[in-house]
Design a protein around this motif. Structure first.
Motif, mmCIF file in Angstrom:
data_model
loop_
_atom_site.group_PDB
_atom_site.id
_atom_site.type_symbol
_atom_site.label_atom_id
_atom_site.label_comp_id
_atom_site.label_asym_id
_atom_site.label_seq_id
_atom_site.Cartn_x
_atom_site.Cartn_y
_atom_site.Cartn_z
ATOM 1 N N ILE A 114 -9.829 20.582 -65.681
ATOM 2 C CA ILE A 114 -10.071 20.425 -64.240
ATOM 3 C C ILE A 114 -11.222 19.449 -63.994
ATOM 4 O O ILE A 114 -11.134 18.572 -63.124
ATOM 5 N N LEU A 115 -12.306 19.585 -64.757
ATOM 6 C CA LEU A 115 -13.437 18.670 -64.598
ATOM 7 C C LEU A 115 -13.046 17.235 -64.939
ATOM 8 O O LEU A 115 -13.435 16.292 -64.229
ATOM 9 N N ALA A 116 -12.284 17.055 -66.002
ATOM 10 C CA ALA A 116 -11.874 15.710 -66.400
ATOM 11 C C ALA A 116 -10.977 15.069 -65.348
ATOM 12 O O ALA A 116 -11.157 13.898 -64.992
ATOM 13 N N VAL A 117 -10.034 15.832 -64.817
ATOM 14 C CA VAL A 117 -9.130 15.288 -63.795
ATOM 15 C C VAL A 117 -9.892 14.988 -62.512
ATOM 16 O O VAL A 117 -9.692 13.937 -61.888
ATOM 17 N N ALA A 118 -10.779 15.887 -62.115
ATOM 18 C CA ALA A 118 -11.570 15.660 -60.898
ATOM 19 C C ALA A 118 -12.465 14.433 -61.061
ATOM 20 O O ALA A 118 -12.589 13.625 -60.142
ATOM 21 N N LEU A 128 -12.095 11.176 -58.726
ATOM 22 C CA LEU A 128 -13.234 10.828 -57.889
ATOM 23 C C LEU A 128 -13.991 9.606 -58.405
ATOM 24 O O LEU A 128 -14.877 9.096 -57.722
ATOM 25 N N GLY A 129 -13.663 9.172 -59.599
ATOM 26 C CA GLY A 129 -14.327 7.998 -60.162
ATOM 27 C C GLY A 129 -15.731 8.284 -60.669
ATOM 28 O O GLY A 129 -16.607 7.434 -60.586
ATOM 29 N N ILE A 130 -15.950 9.488 -61.188
ATOM 30 C CA ILE A 130 -17.270 9.866 -61.704
ATOM 31 C C ILE A 130 -17.147 10.008 -63.227
ATOM 32 O O ILE A 130 -16.634 11.011 -63.726
ATOM 33 N N PRO A 131 -17.607 9.010 -63.972
ATOM 34 C CA PRO A 131 -17.447 9.048 -65.430
ATOM 35 C C PRO A 131 -18.176 10.215 -66.102
ATOM 36 O O PRO A 131 -17.716 10.716 -67.133
ATOM 37 N N LEU A 132 -19.298 10.642 -65.548
ATOM 38 C CA LEU A 132 -20.037 11.760 -66.130
ATOM 39 C C LEU A 132 -19.199 13.037 -66.098
ATOM 40 O O LEU A 132 -19.202 13.813 -67.052
ATOM 41 N N LEU A 133 -18.461 13.251 -65.019
ATOM 42 C CA LEU A 133 -17.609 14.426 -64.896
ATOM 43 C C LEU A 133 -16.462 14.385 -65.909
ATOM 44 O O LEU A 133 -16.089 15.415 -66.470
ATOM 45 N N VAL A 134 -15.924 13.207 -66.138
ATOM 46 C CA VAL A 134 -14.861 13.061 -67.128
ATOM 47 C C VAL A 134 -15.391 13.410 -68.513
ATOM 48 O O VAL A 134 -14.766 14.146 -69.275
ATOM 49 N N THR A 135 -16.572 12.895 -68.842
ATOM 50 C CA THR A 135 -17.177 13.161 -70.148
ATOM 51 C C THR A 135 -17.462 14.643 -70.331
ATOM 52 O O THR A 135 -17.149 15.227 -71.377
ATOM 53 N N LEU A 136 -18.046 15.269 -69.325
ATOM 54 C CA LEU A 136 -18.334 16.704 -69.413
ATOM 55 C C LEU A 136 -17.051 17.519 -69.537
ATOM 56 O O LEU A 136 -17.008 18.496 -70.284
ATOM 57 N N GLY A 137 -16.026 17.122 -68.815
ATOM 58 C CA GLY A 137 -14.747 17.821 -68.890
ATOM 59 C C GLY A 137 -14.144 17.763 -70.277
ATOM 60 O O GLY A 137 -13.641 18.762 -70.796
ATOM 61 N N ALA A 196 -13.627 20.966 -72.783
ATOM 62 C CA ALA A 196 -12.283 21.255 -73.294
ATOM 63 C C ALA A 196 -12.270 21.300 -74.817
ATOM 64 O O ALA A 196 -11.636 22.180 -75.420
ATOM 65 N N VAL A 197 -12.981 20.382 -75.464
ATOM 66 C CA VAL A 197 -13.029 20.363 -76.926
ATOM 67 C C VAL A 197 -13.733 21.615 -77.461
ATOM 68 O O VAL A 197 -13.278 22.227 -78.434
ATOM 69 N N ILE A 198 -14.814 22.015 -76.822
ATOM 70 C CA ILE A 198 -15.507 23.240 -77.231
ATOM 71 C C ILE A 198 -14.586 24.448 -77.070
ATOM 72 O O ILE A 198 -14.546 25.336 -77.924
ATOM 73 N N GLY A 199 -13.828 24.485 -75.990
ATOM 74 C CA GLY A 199 -12.880 25.574 -75.776
ATOM 75 C C GLY A 199 -11.814 25.629 -76.856
ATOM 76 O O GLY A 199 -11.448 26.708 -77.327
ATOM 77 N N VAL A 200 -11.313 24.466 -77.263
ATOM 78 C CA VAL A 200 -10.300 24.421 -78.320
ATOM 79 C C VAL A 200 -10.898 24.898 -79.642
ATOM 80 O O VAL A 200 -10.262 25.655 -80.379
#
Length: 51
Positions: free
Chosen positions: A7-11, A15-24, A28-32
């Protein structure tokens, strides 16, 4: 955590916010990693399952 990361990566992408994509992606990787470790039978944080 995987769903939150996606959700964070898609948002961030929409929205064009690269920091949000990186955090997402990181969340997700930590969750996996936690899911794989938990399904392999390893205790994570003193618990058999992290959810």
């Amino acid at each position: 955590m995987i769903i939150l990361g996606v959700i964070l990566a898609v948002a961030g992408f929409l929205l064009g916010i690269p920091l949000l994509v990186t955090l997402g992606i990181i969340v997700a990787v930590i969750g996996v990693i936690l899911m794989v470790a938990g399904s392999a039978g390893h205790a994570i944080g003193g618990r058999r399952h992290y959810y």
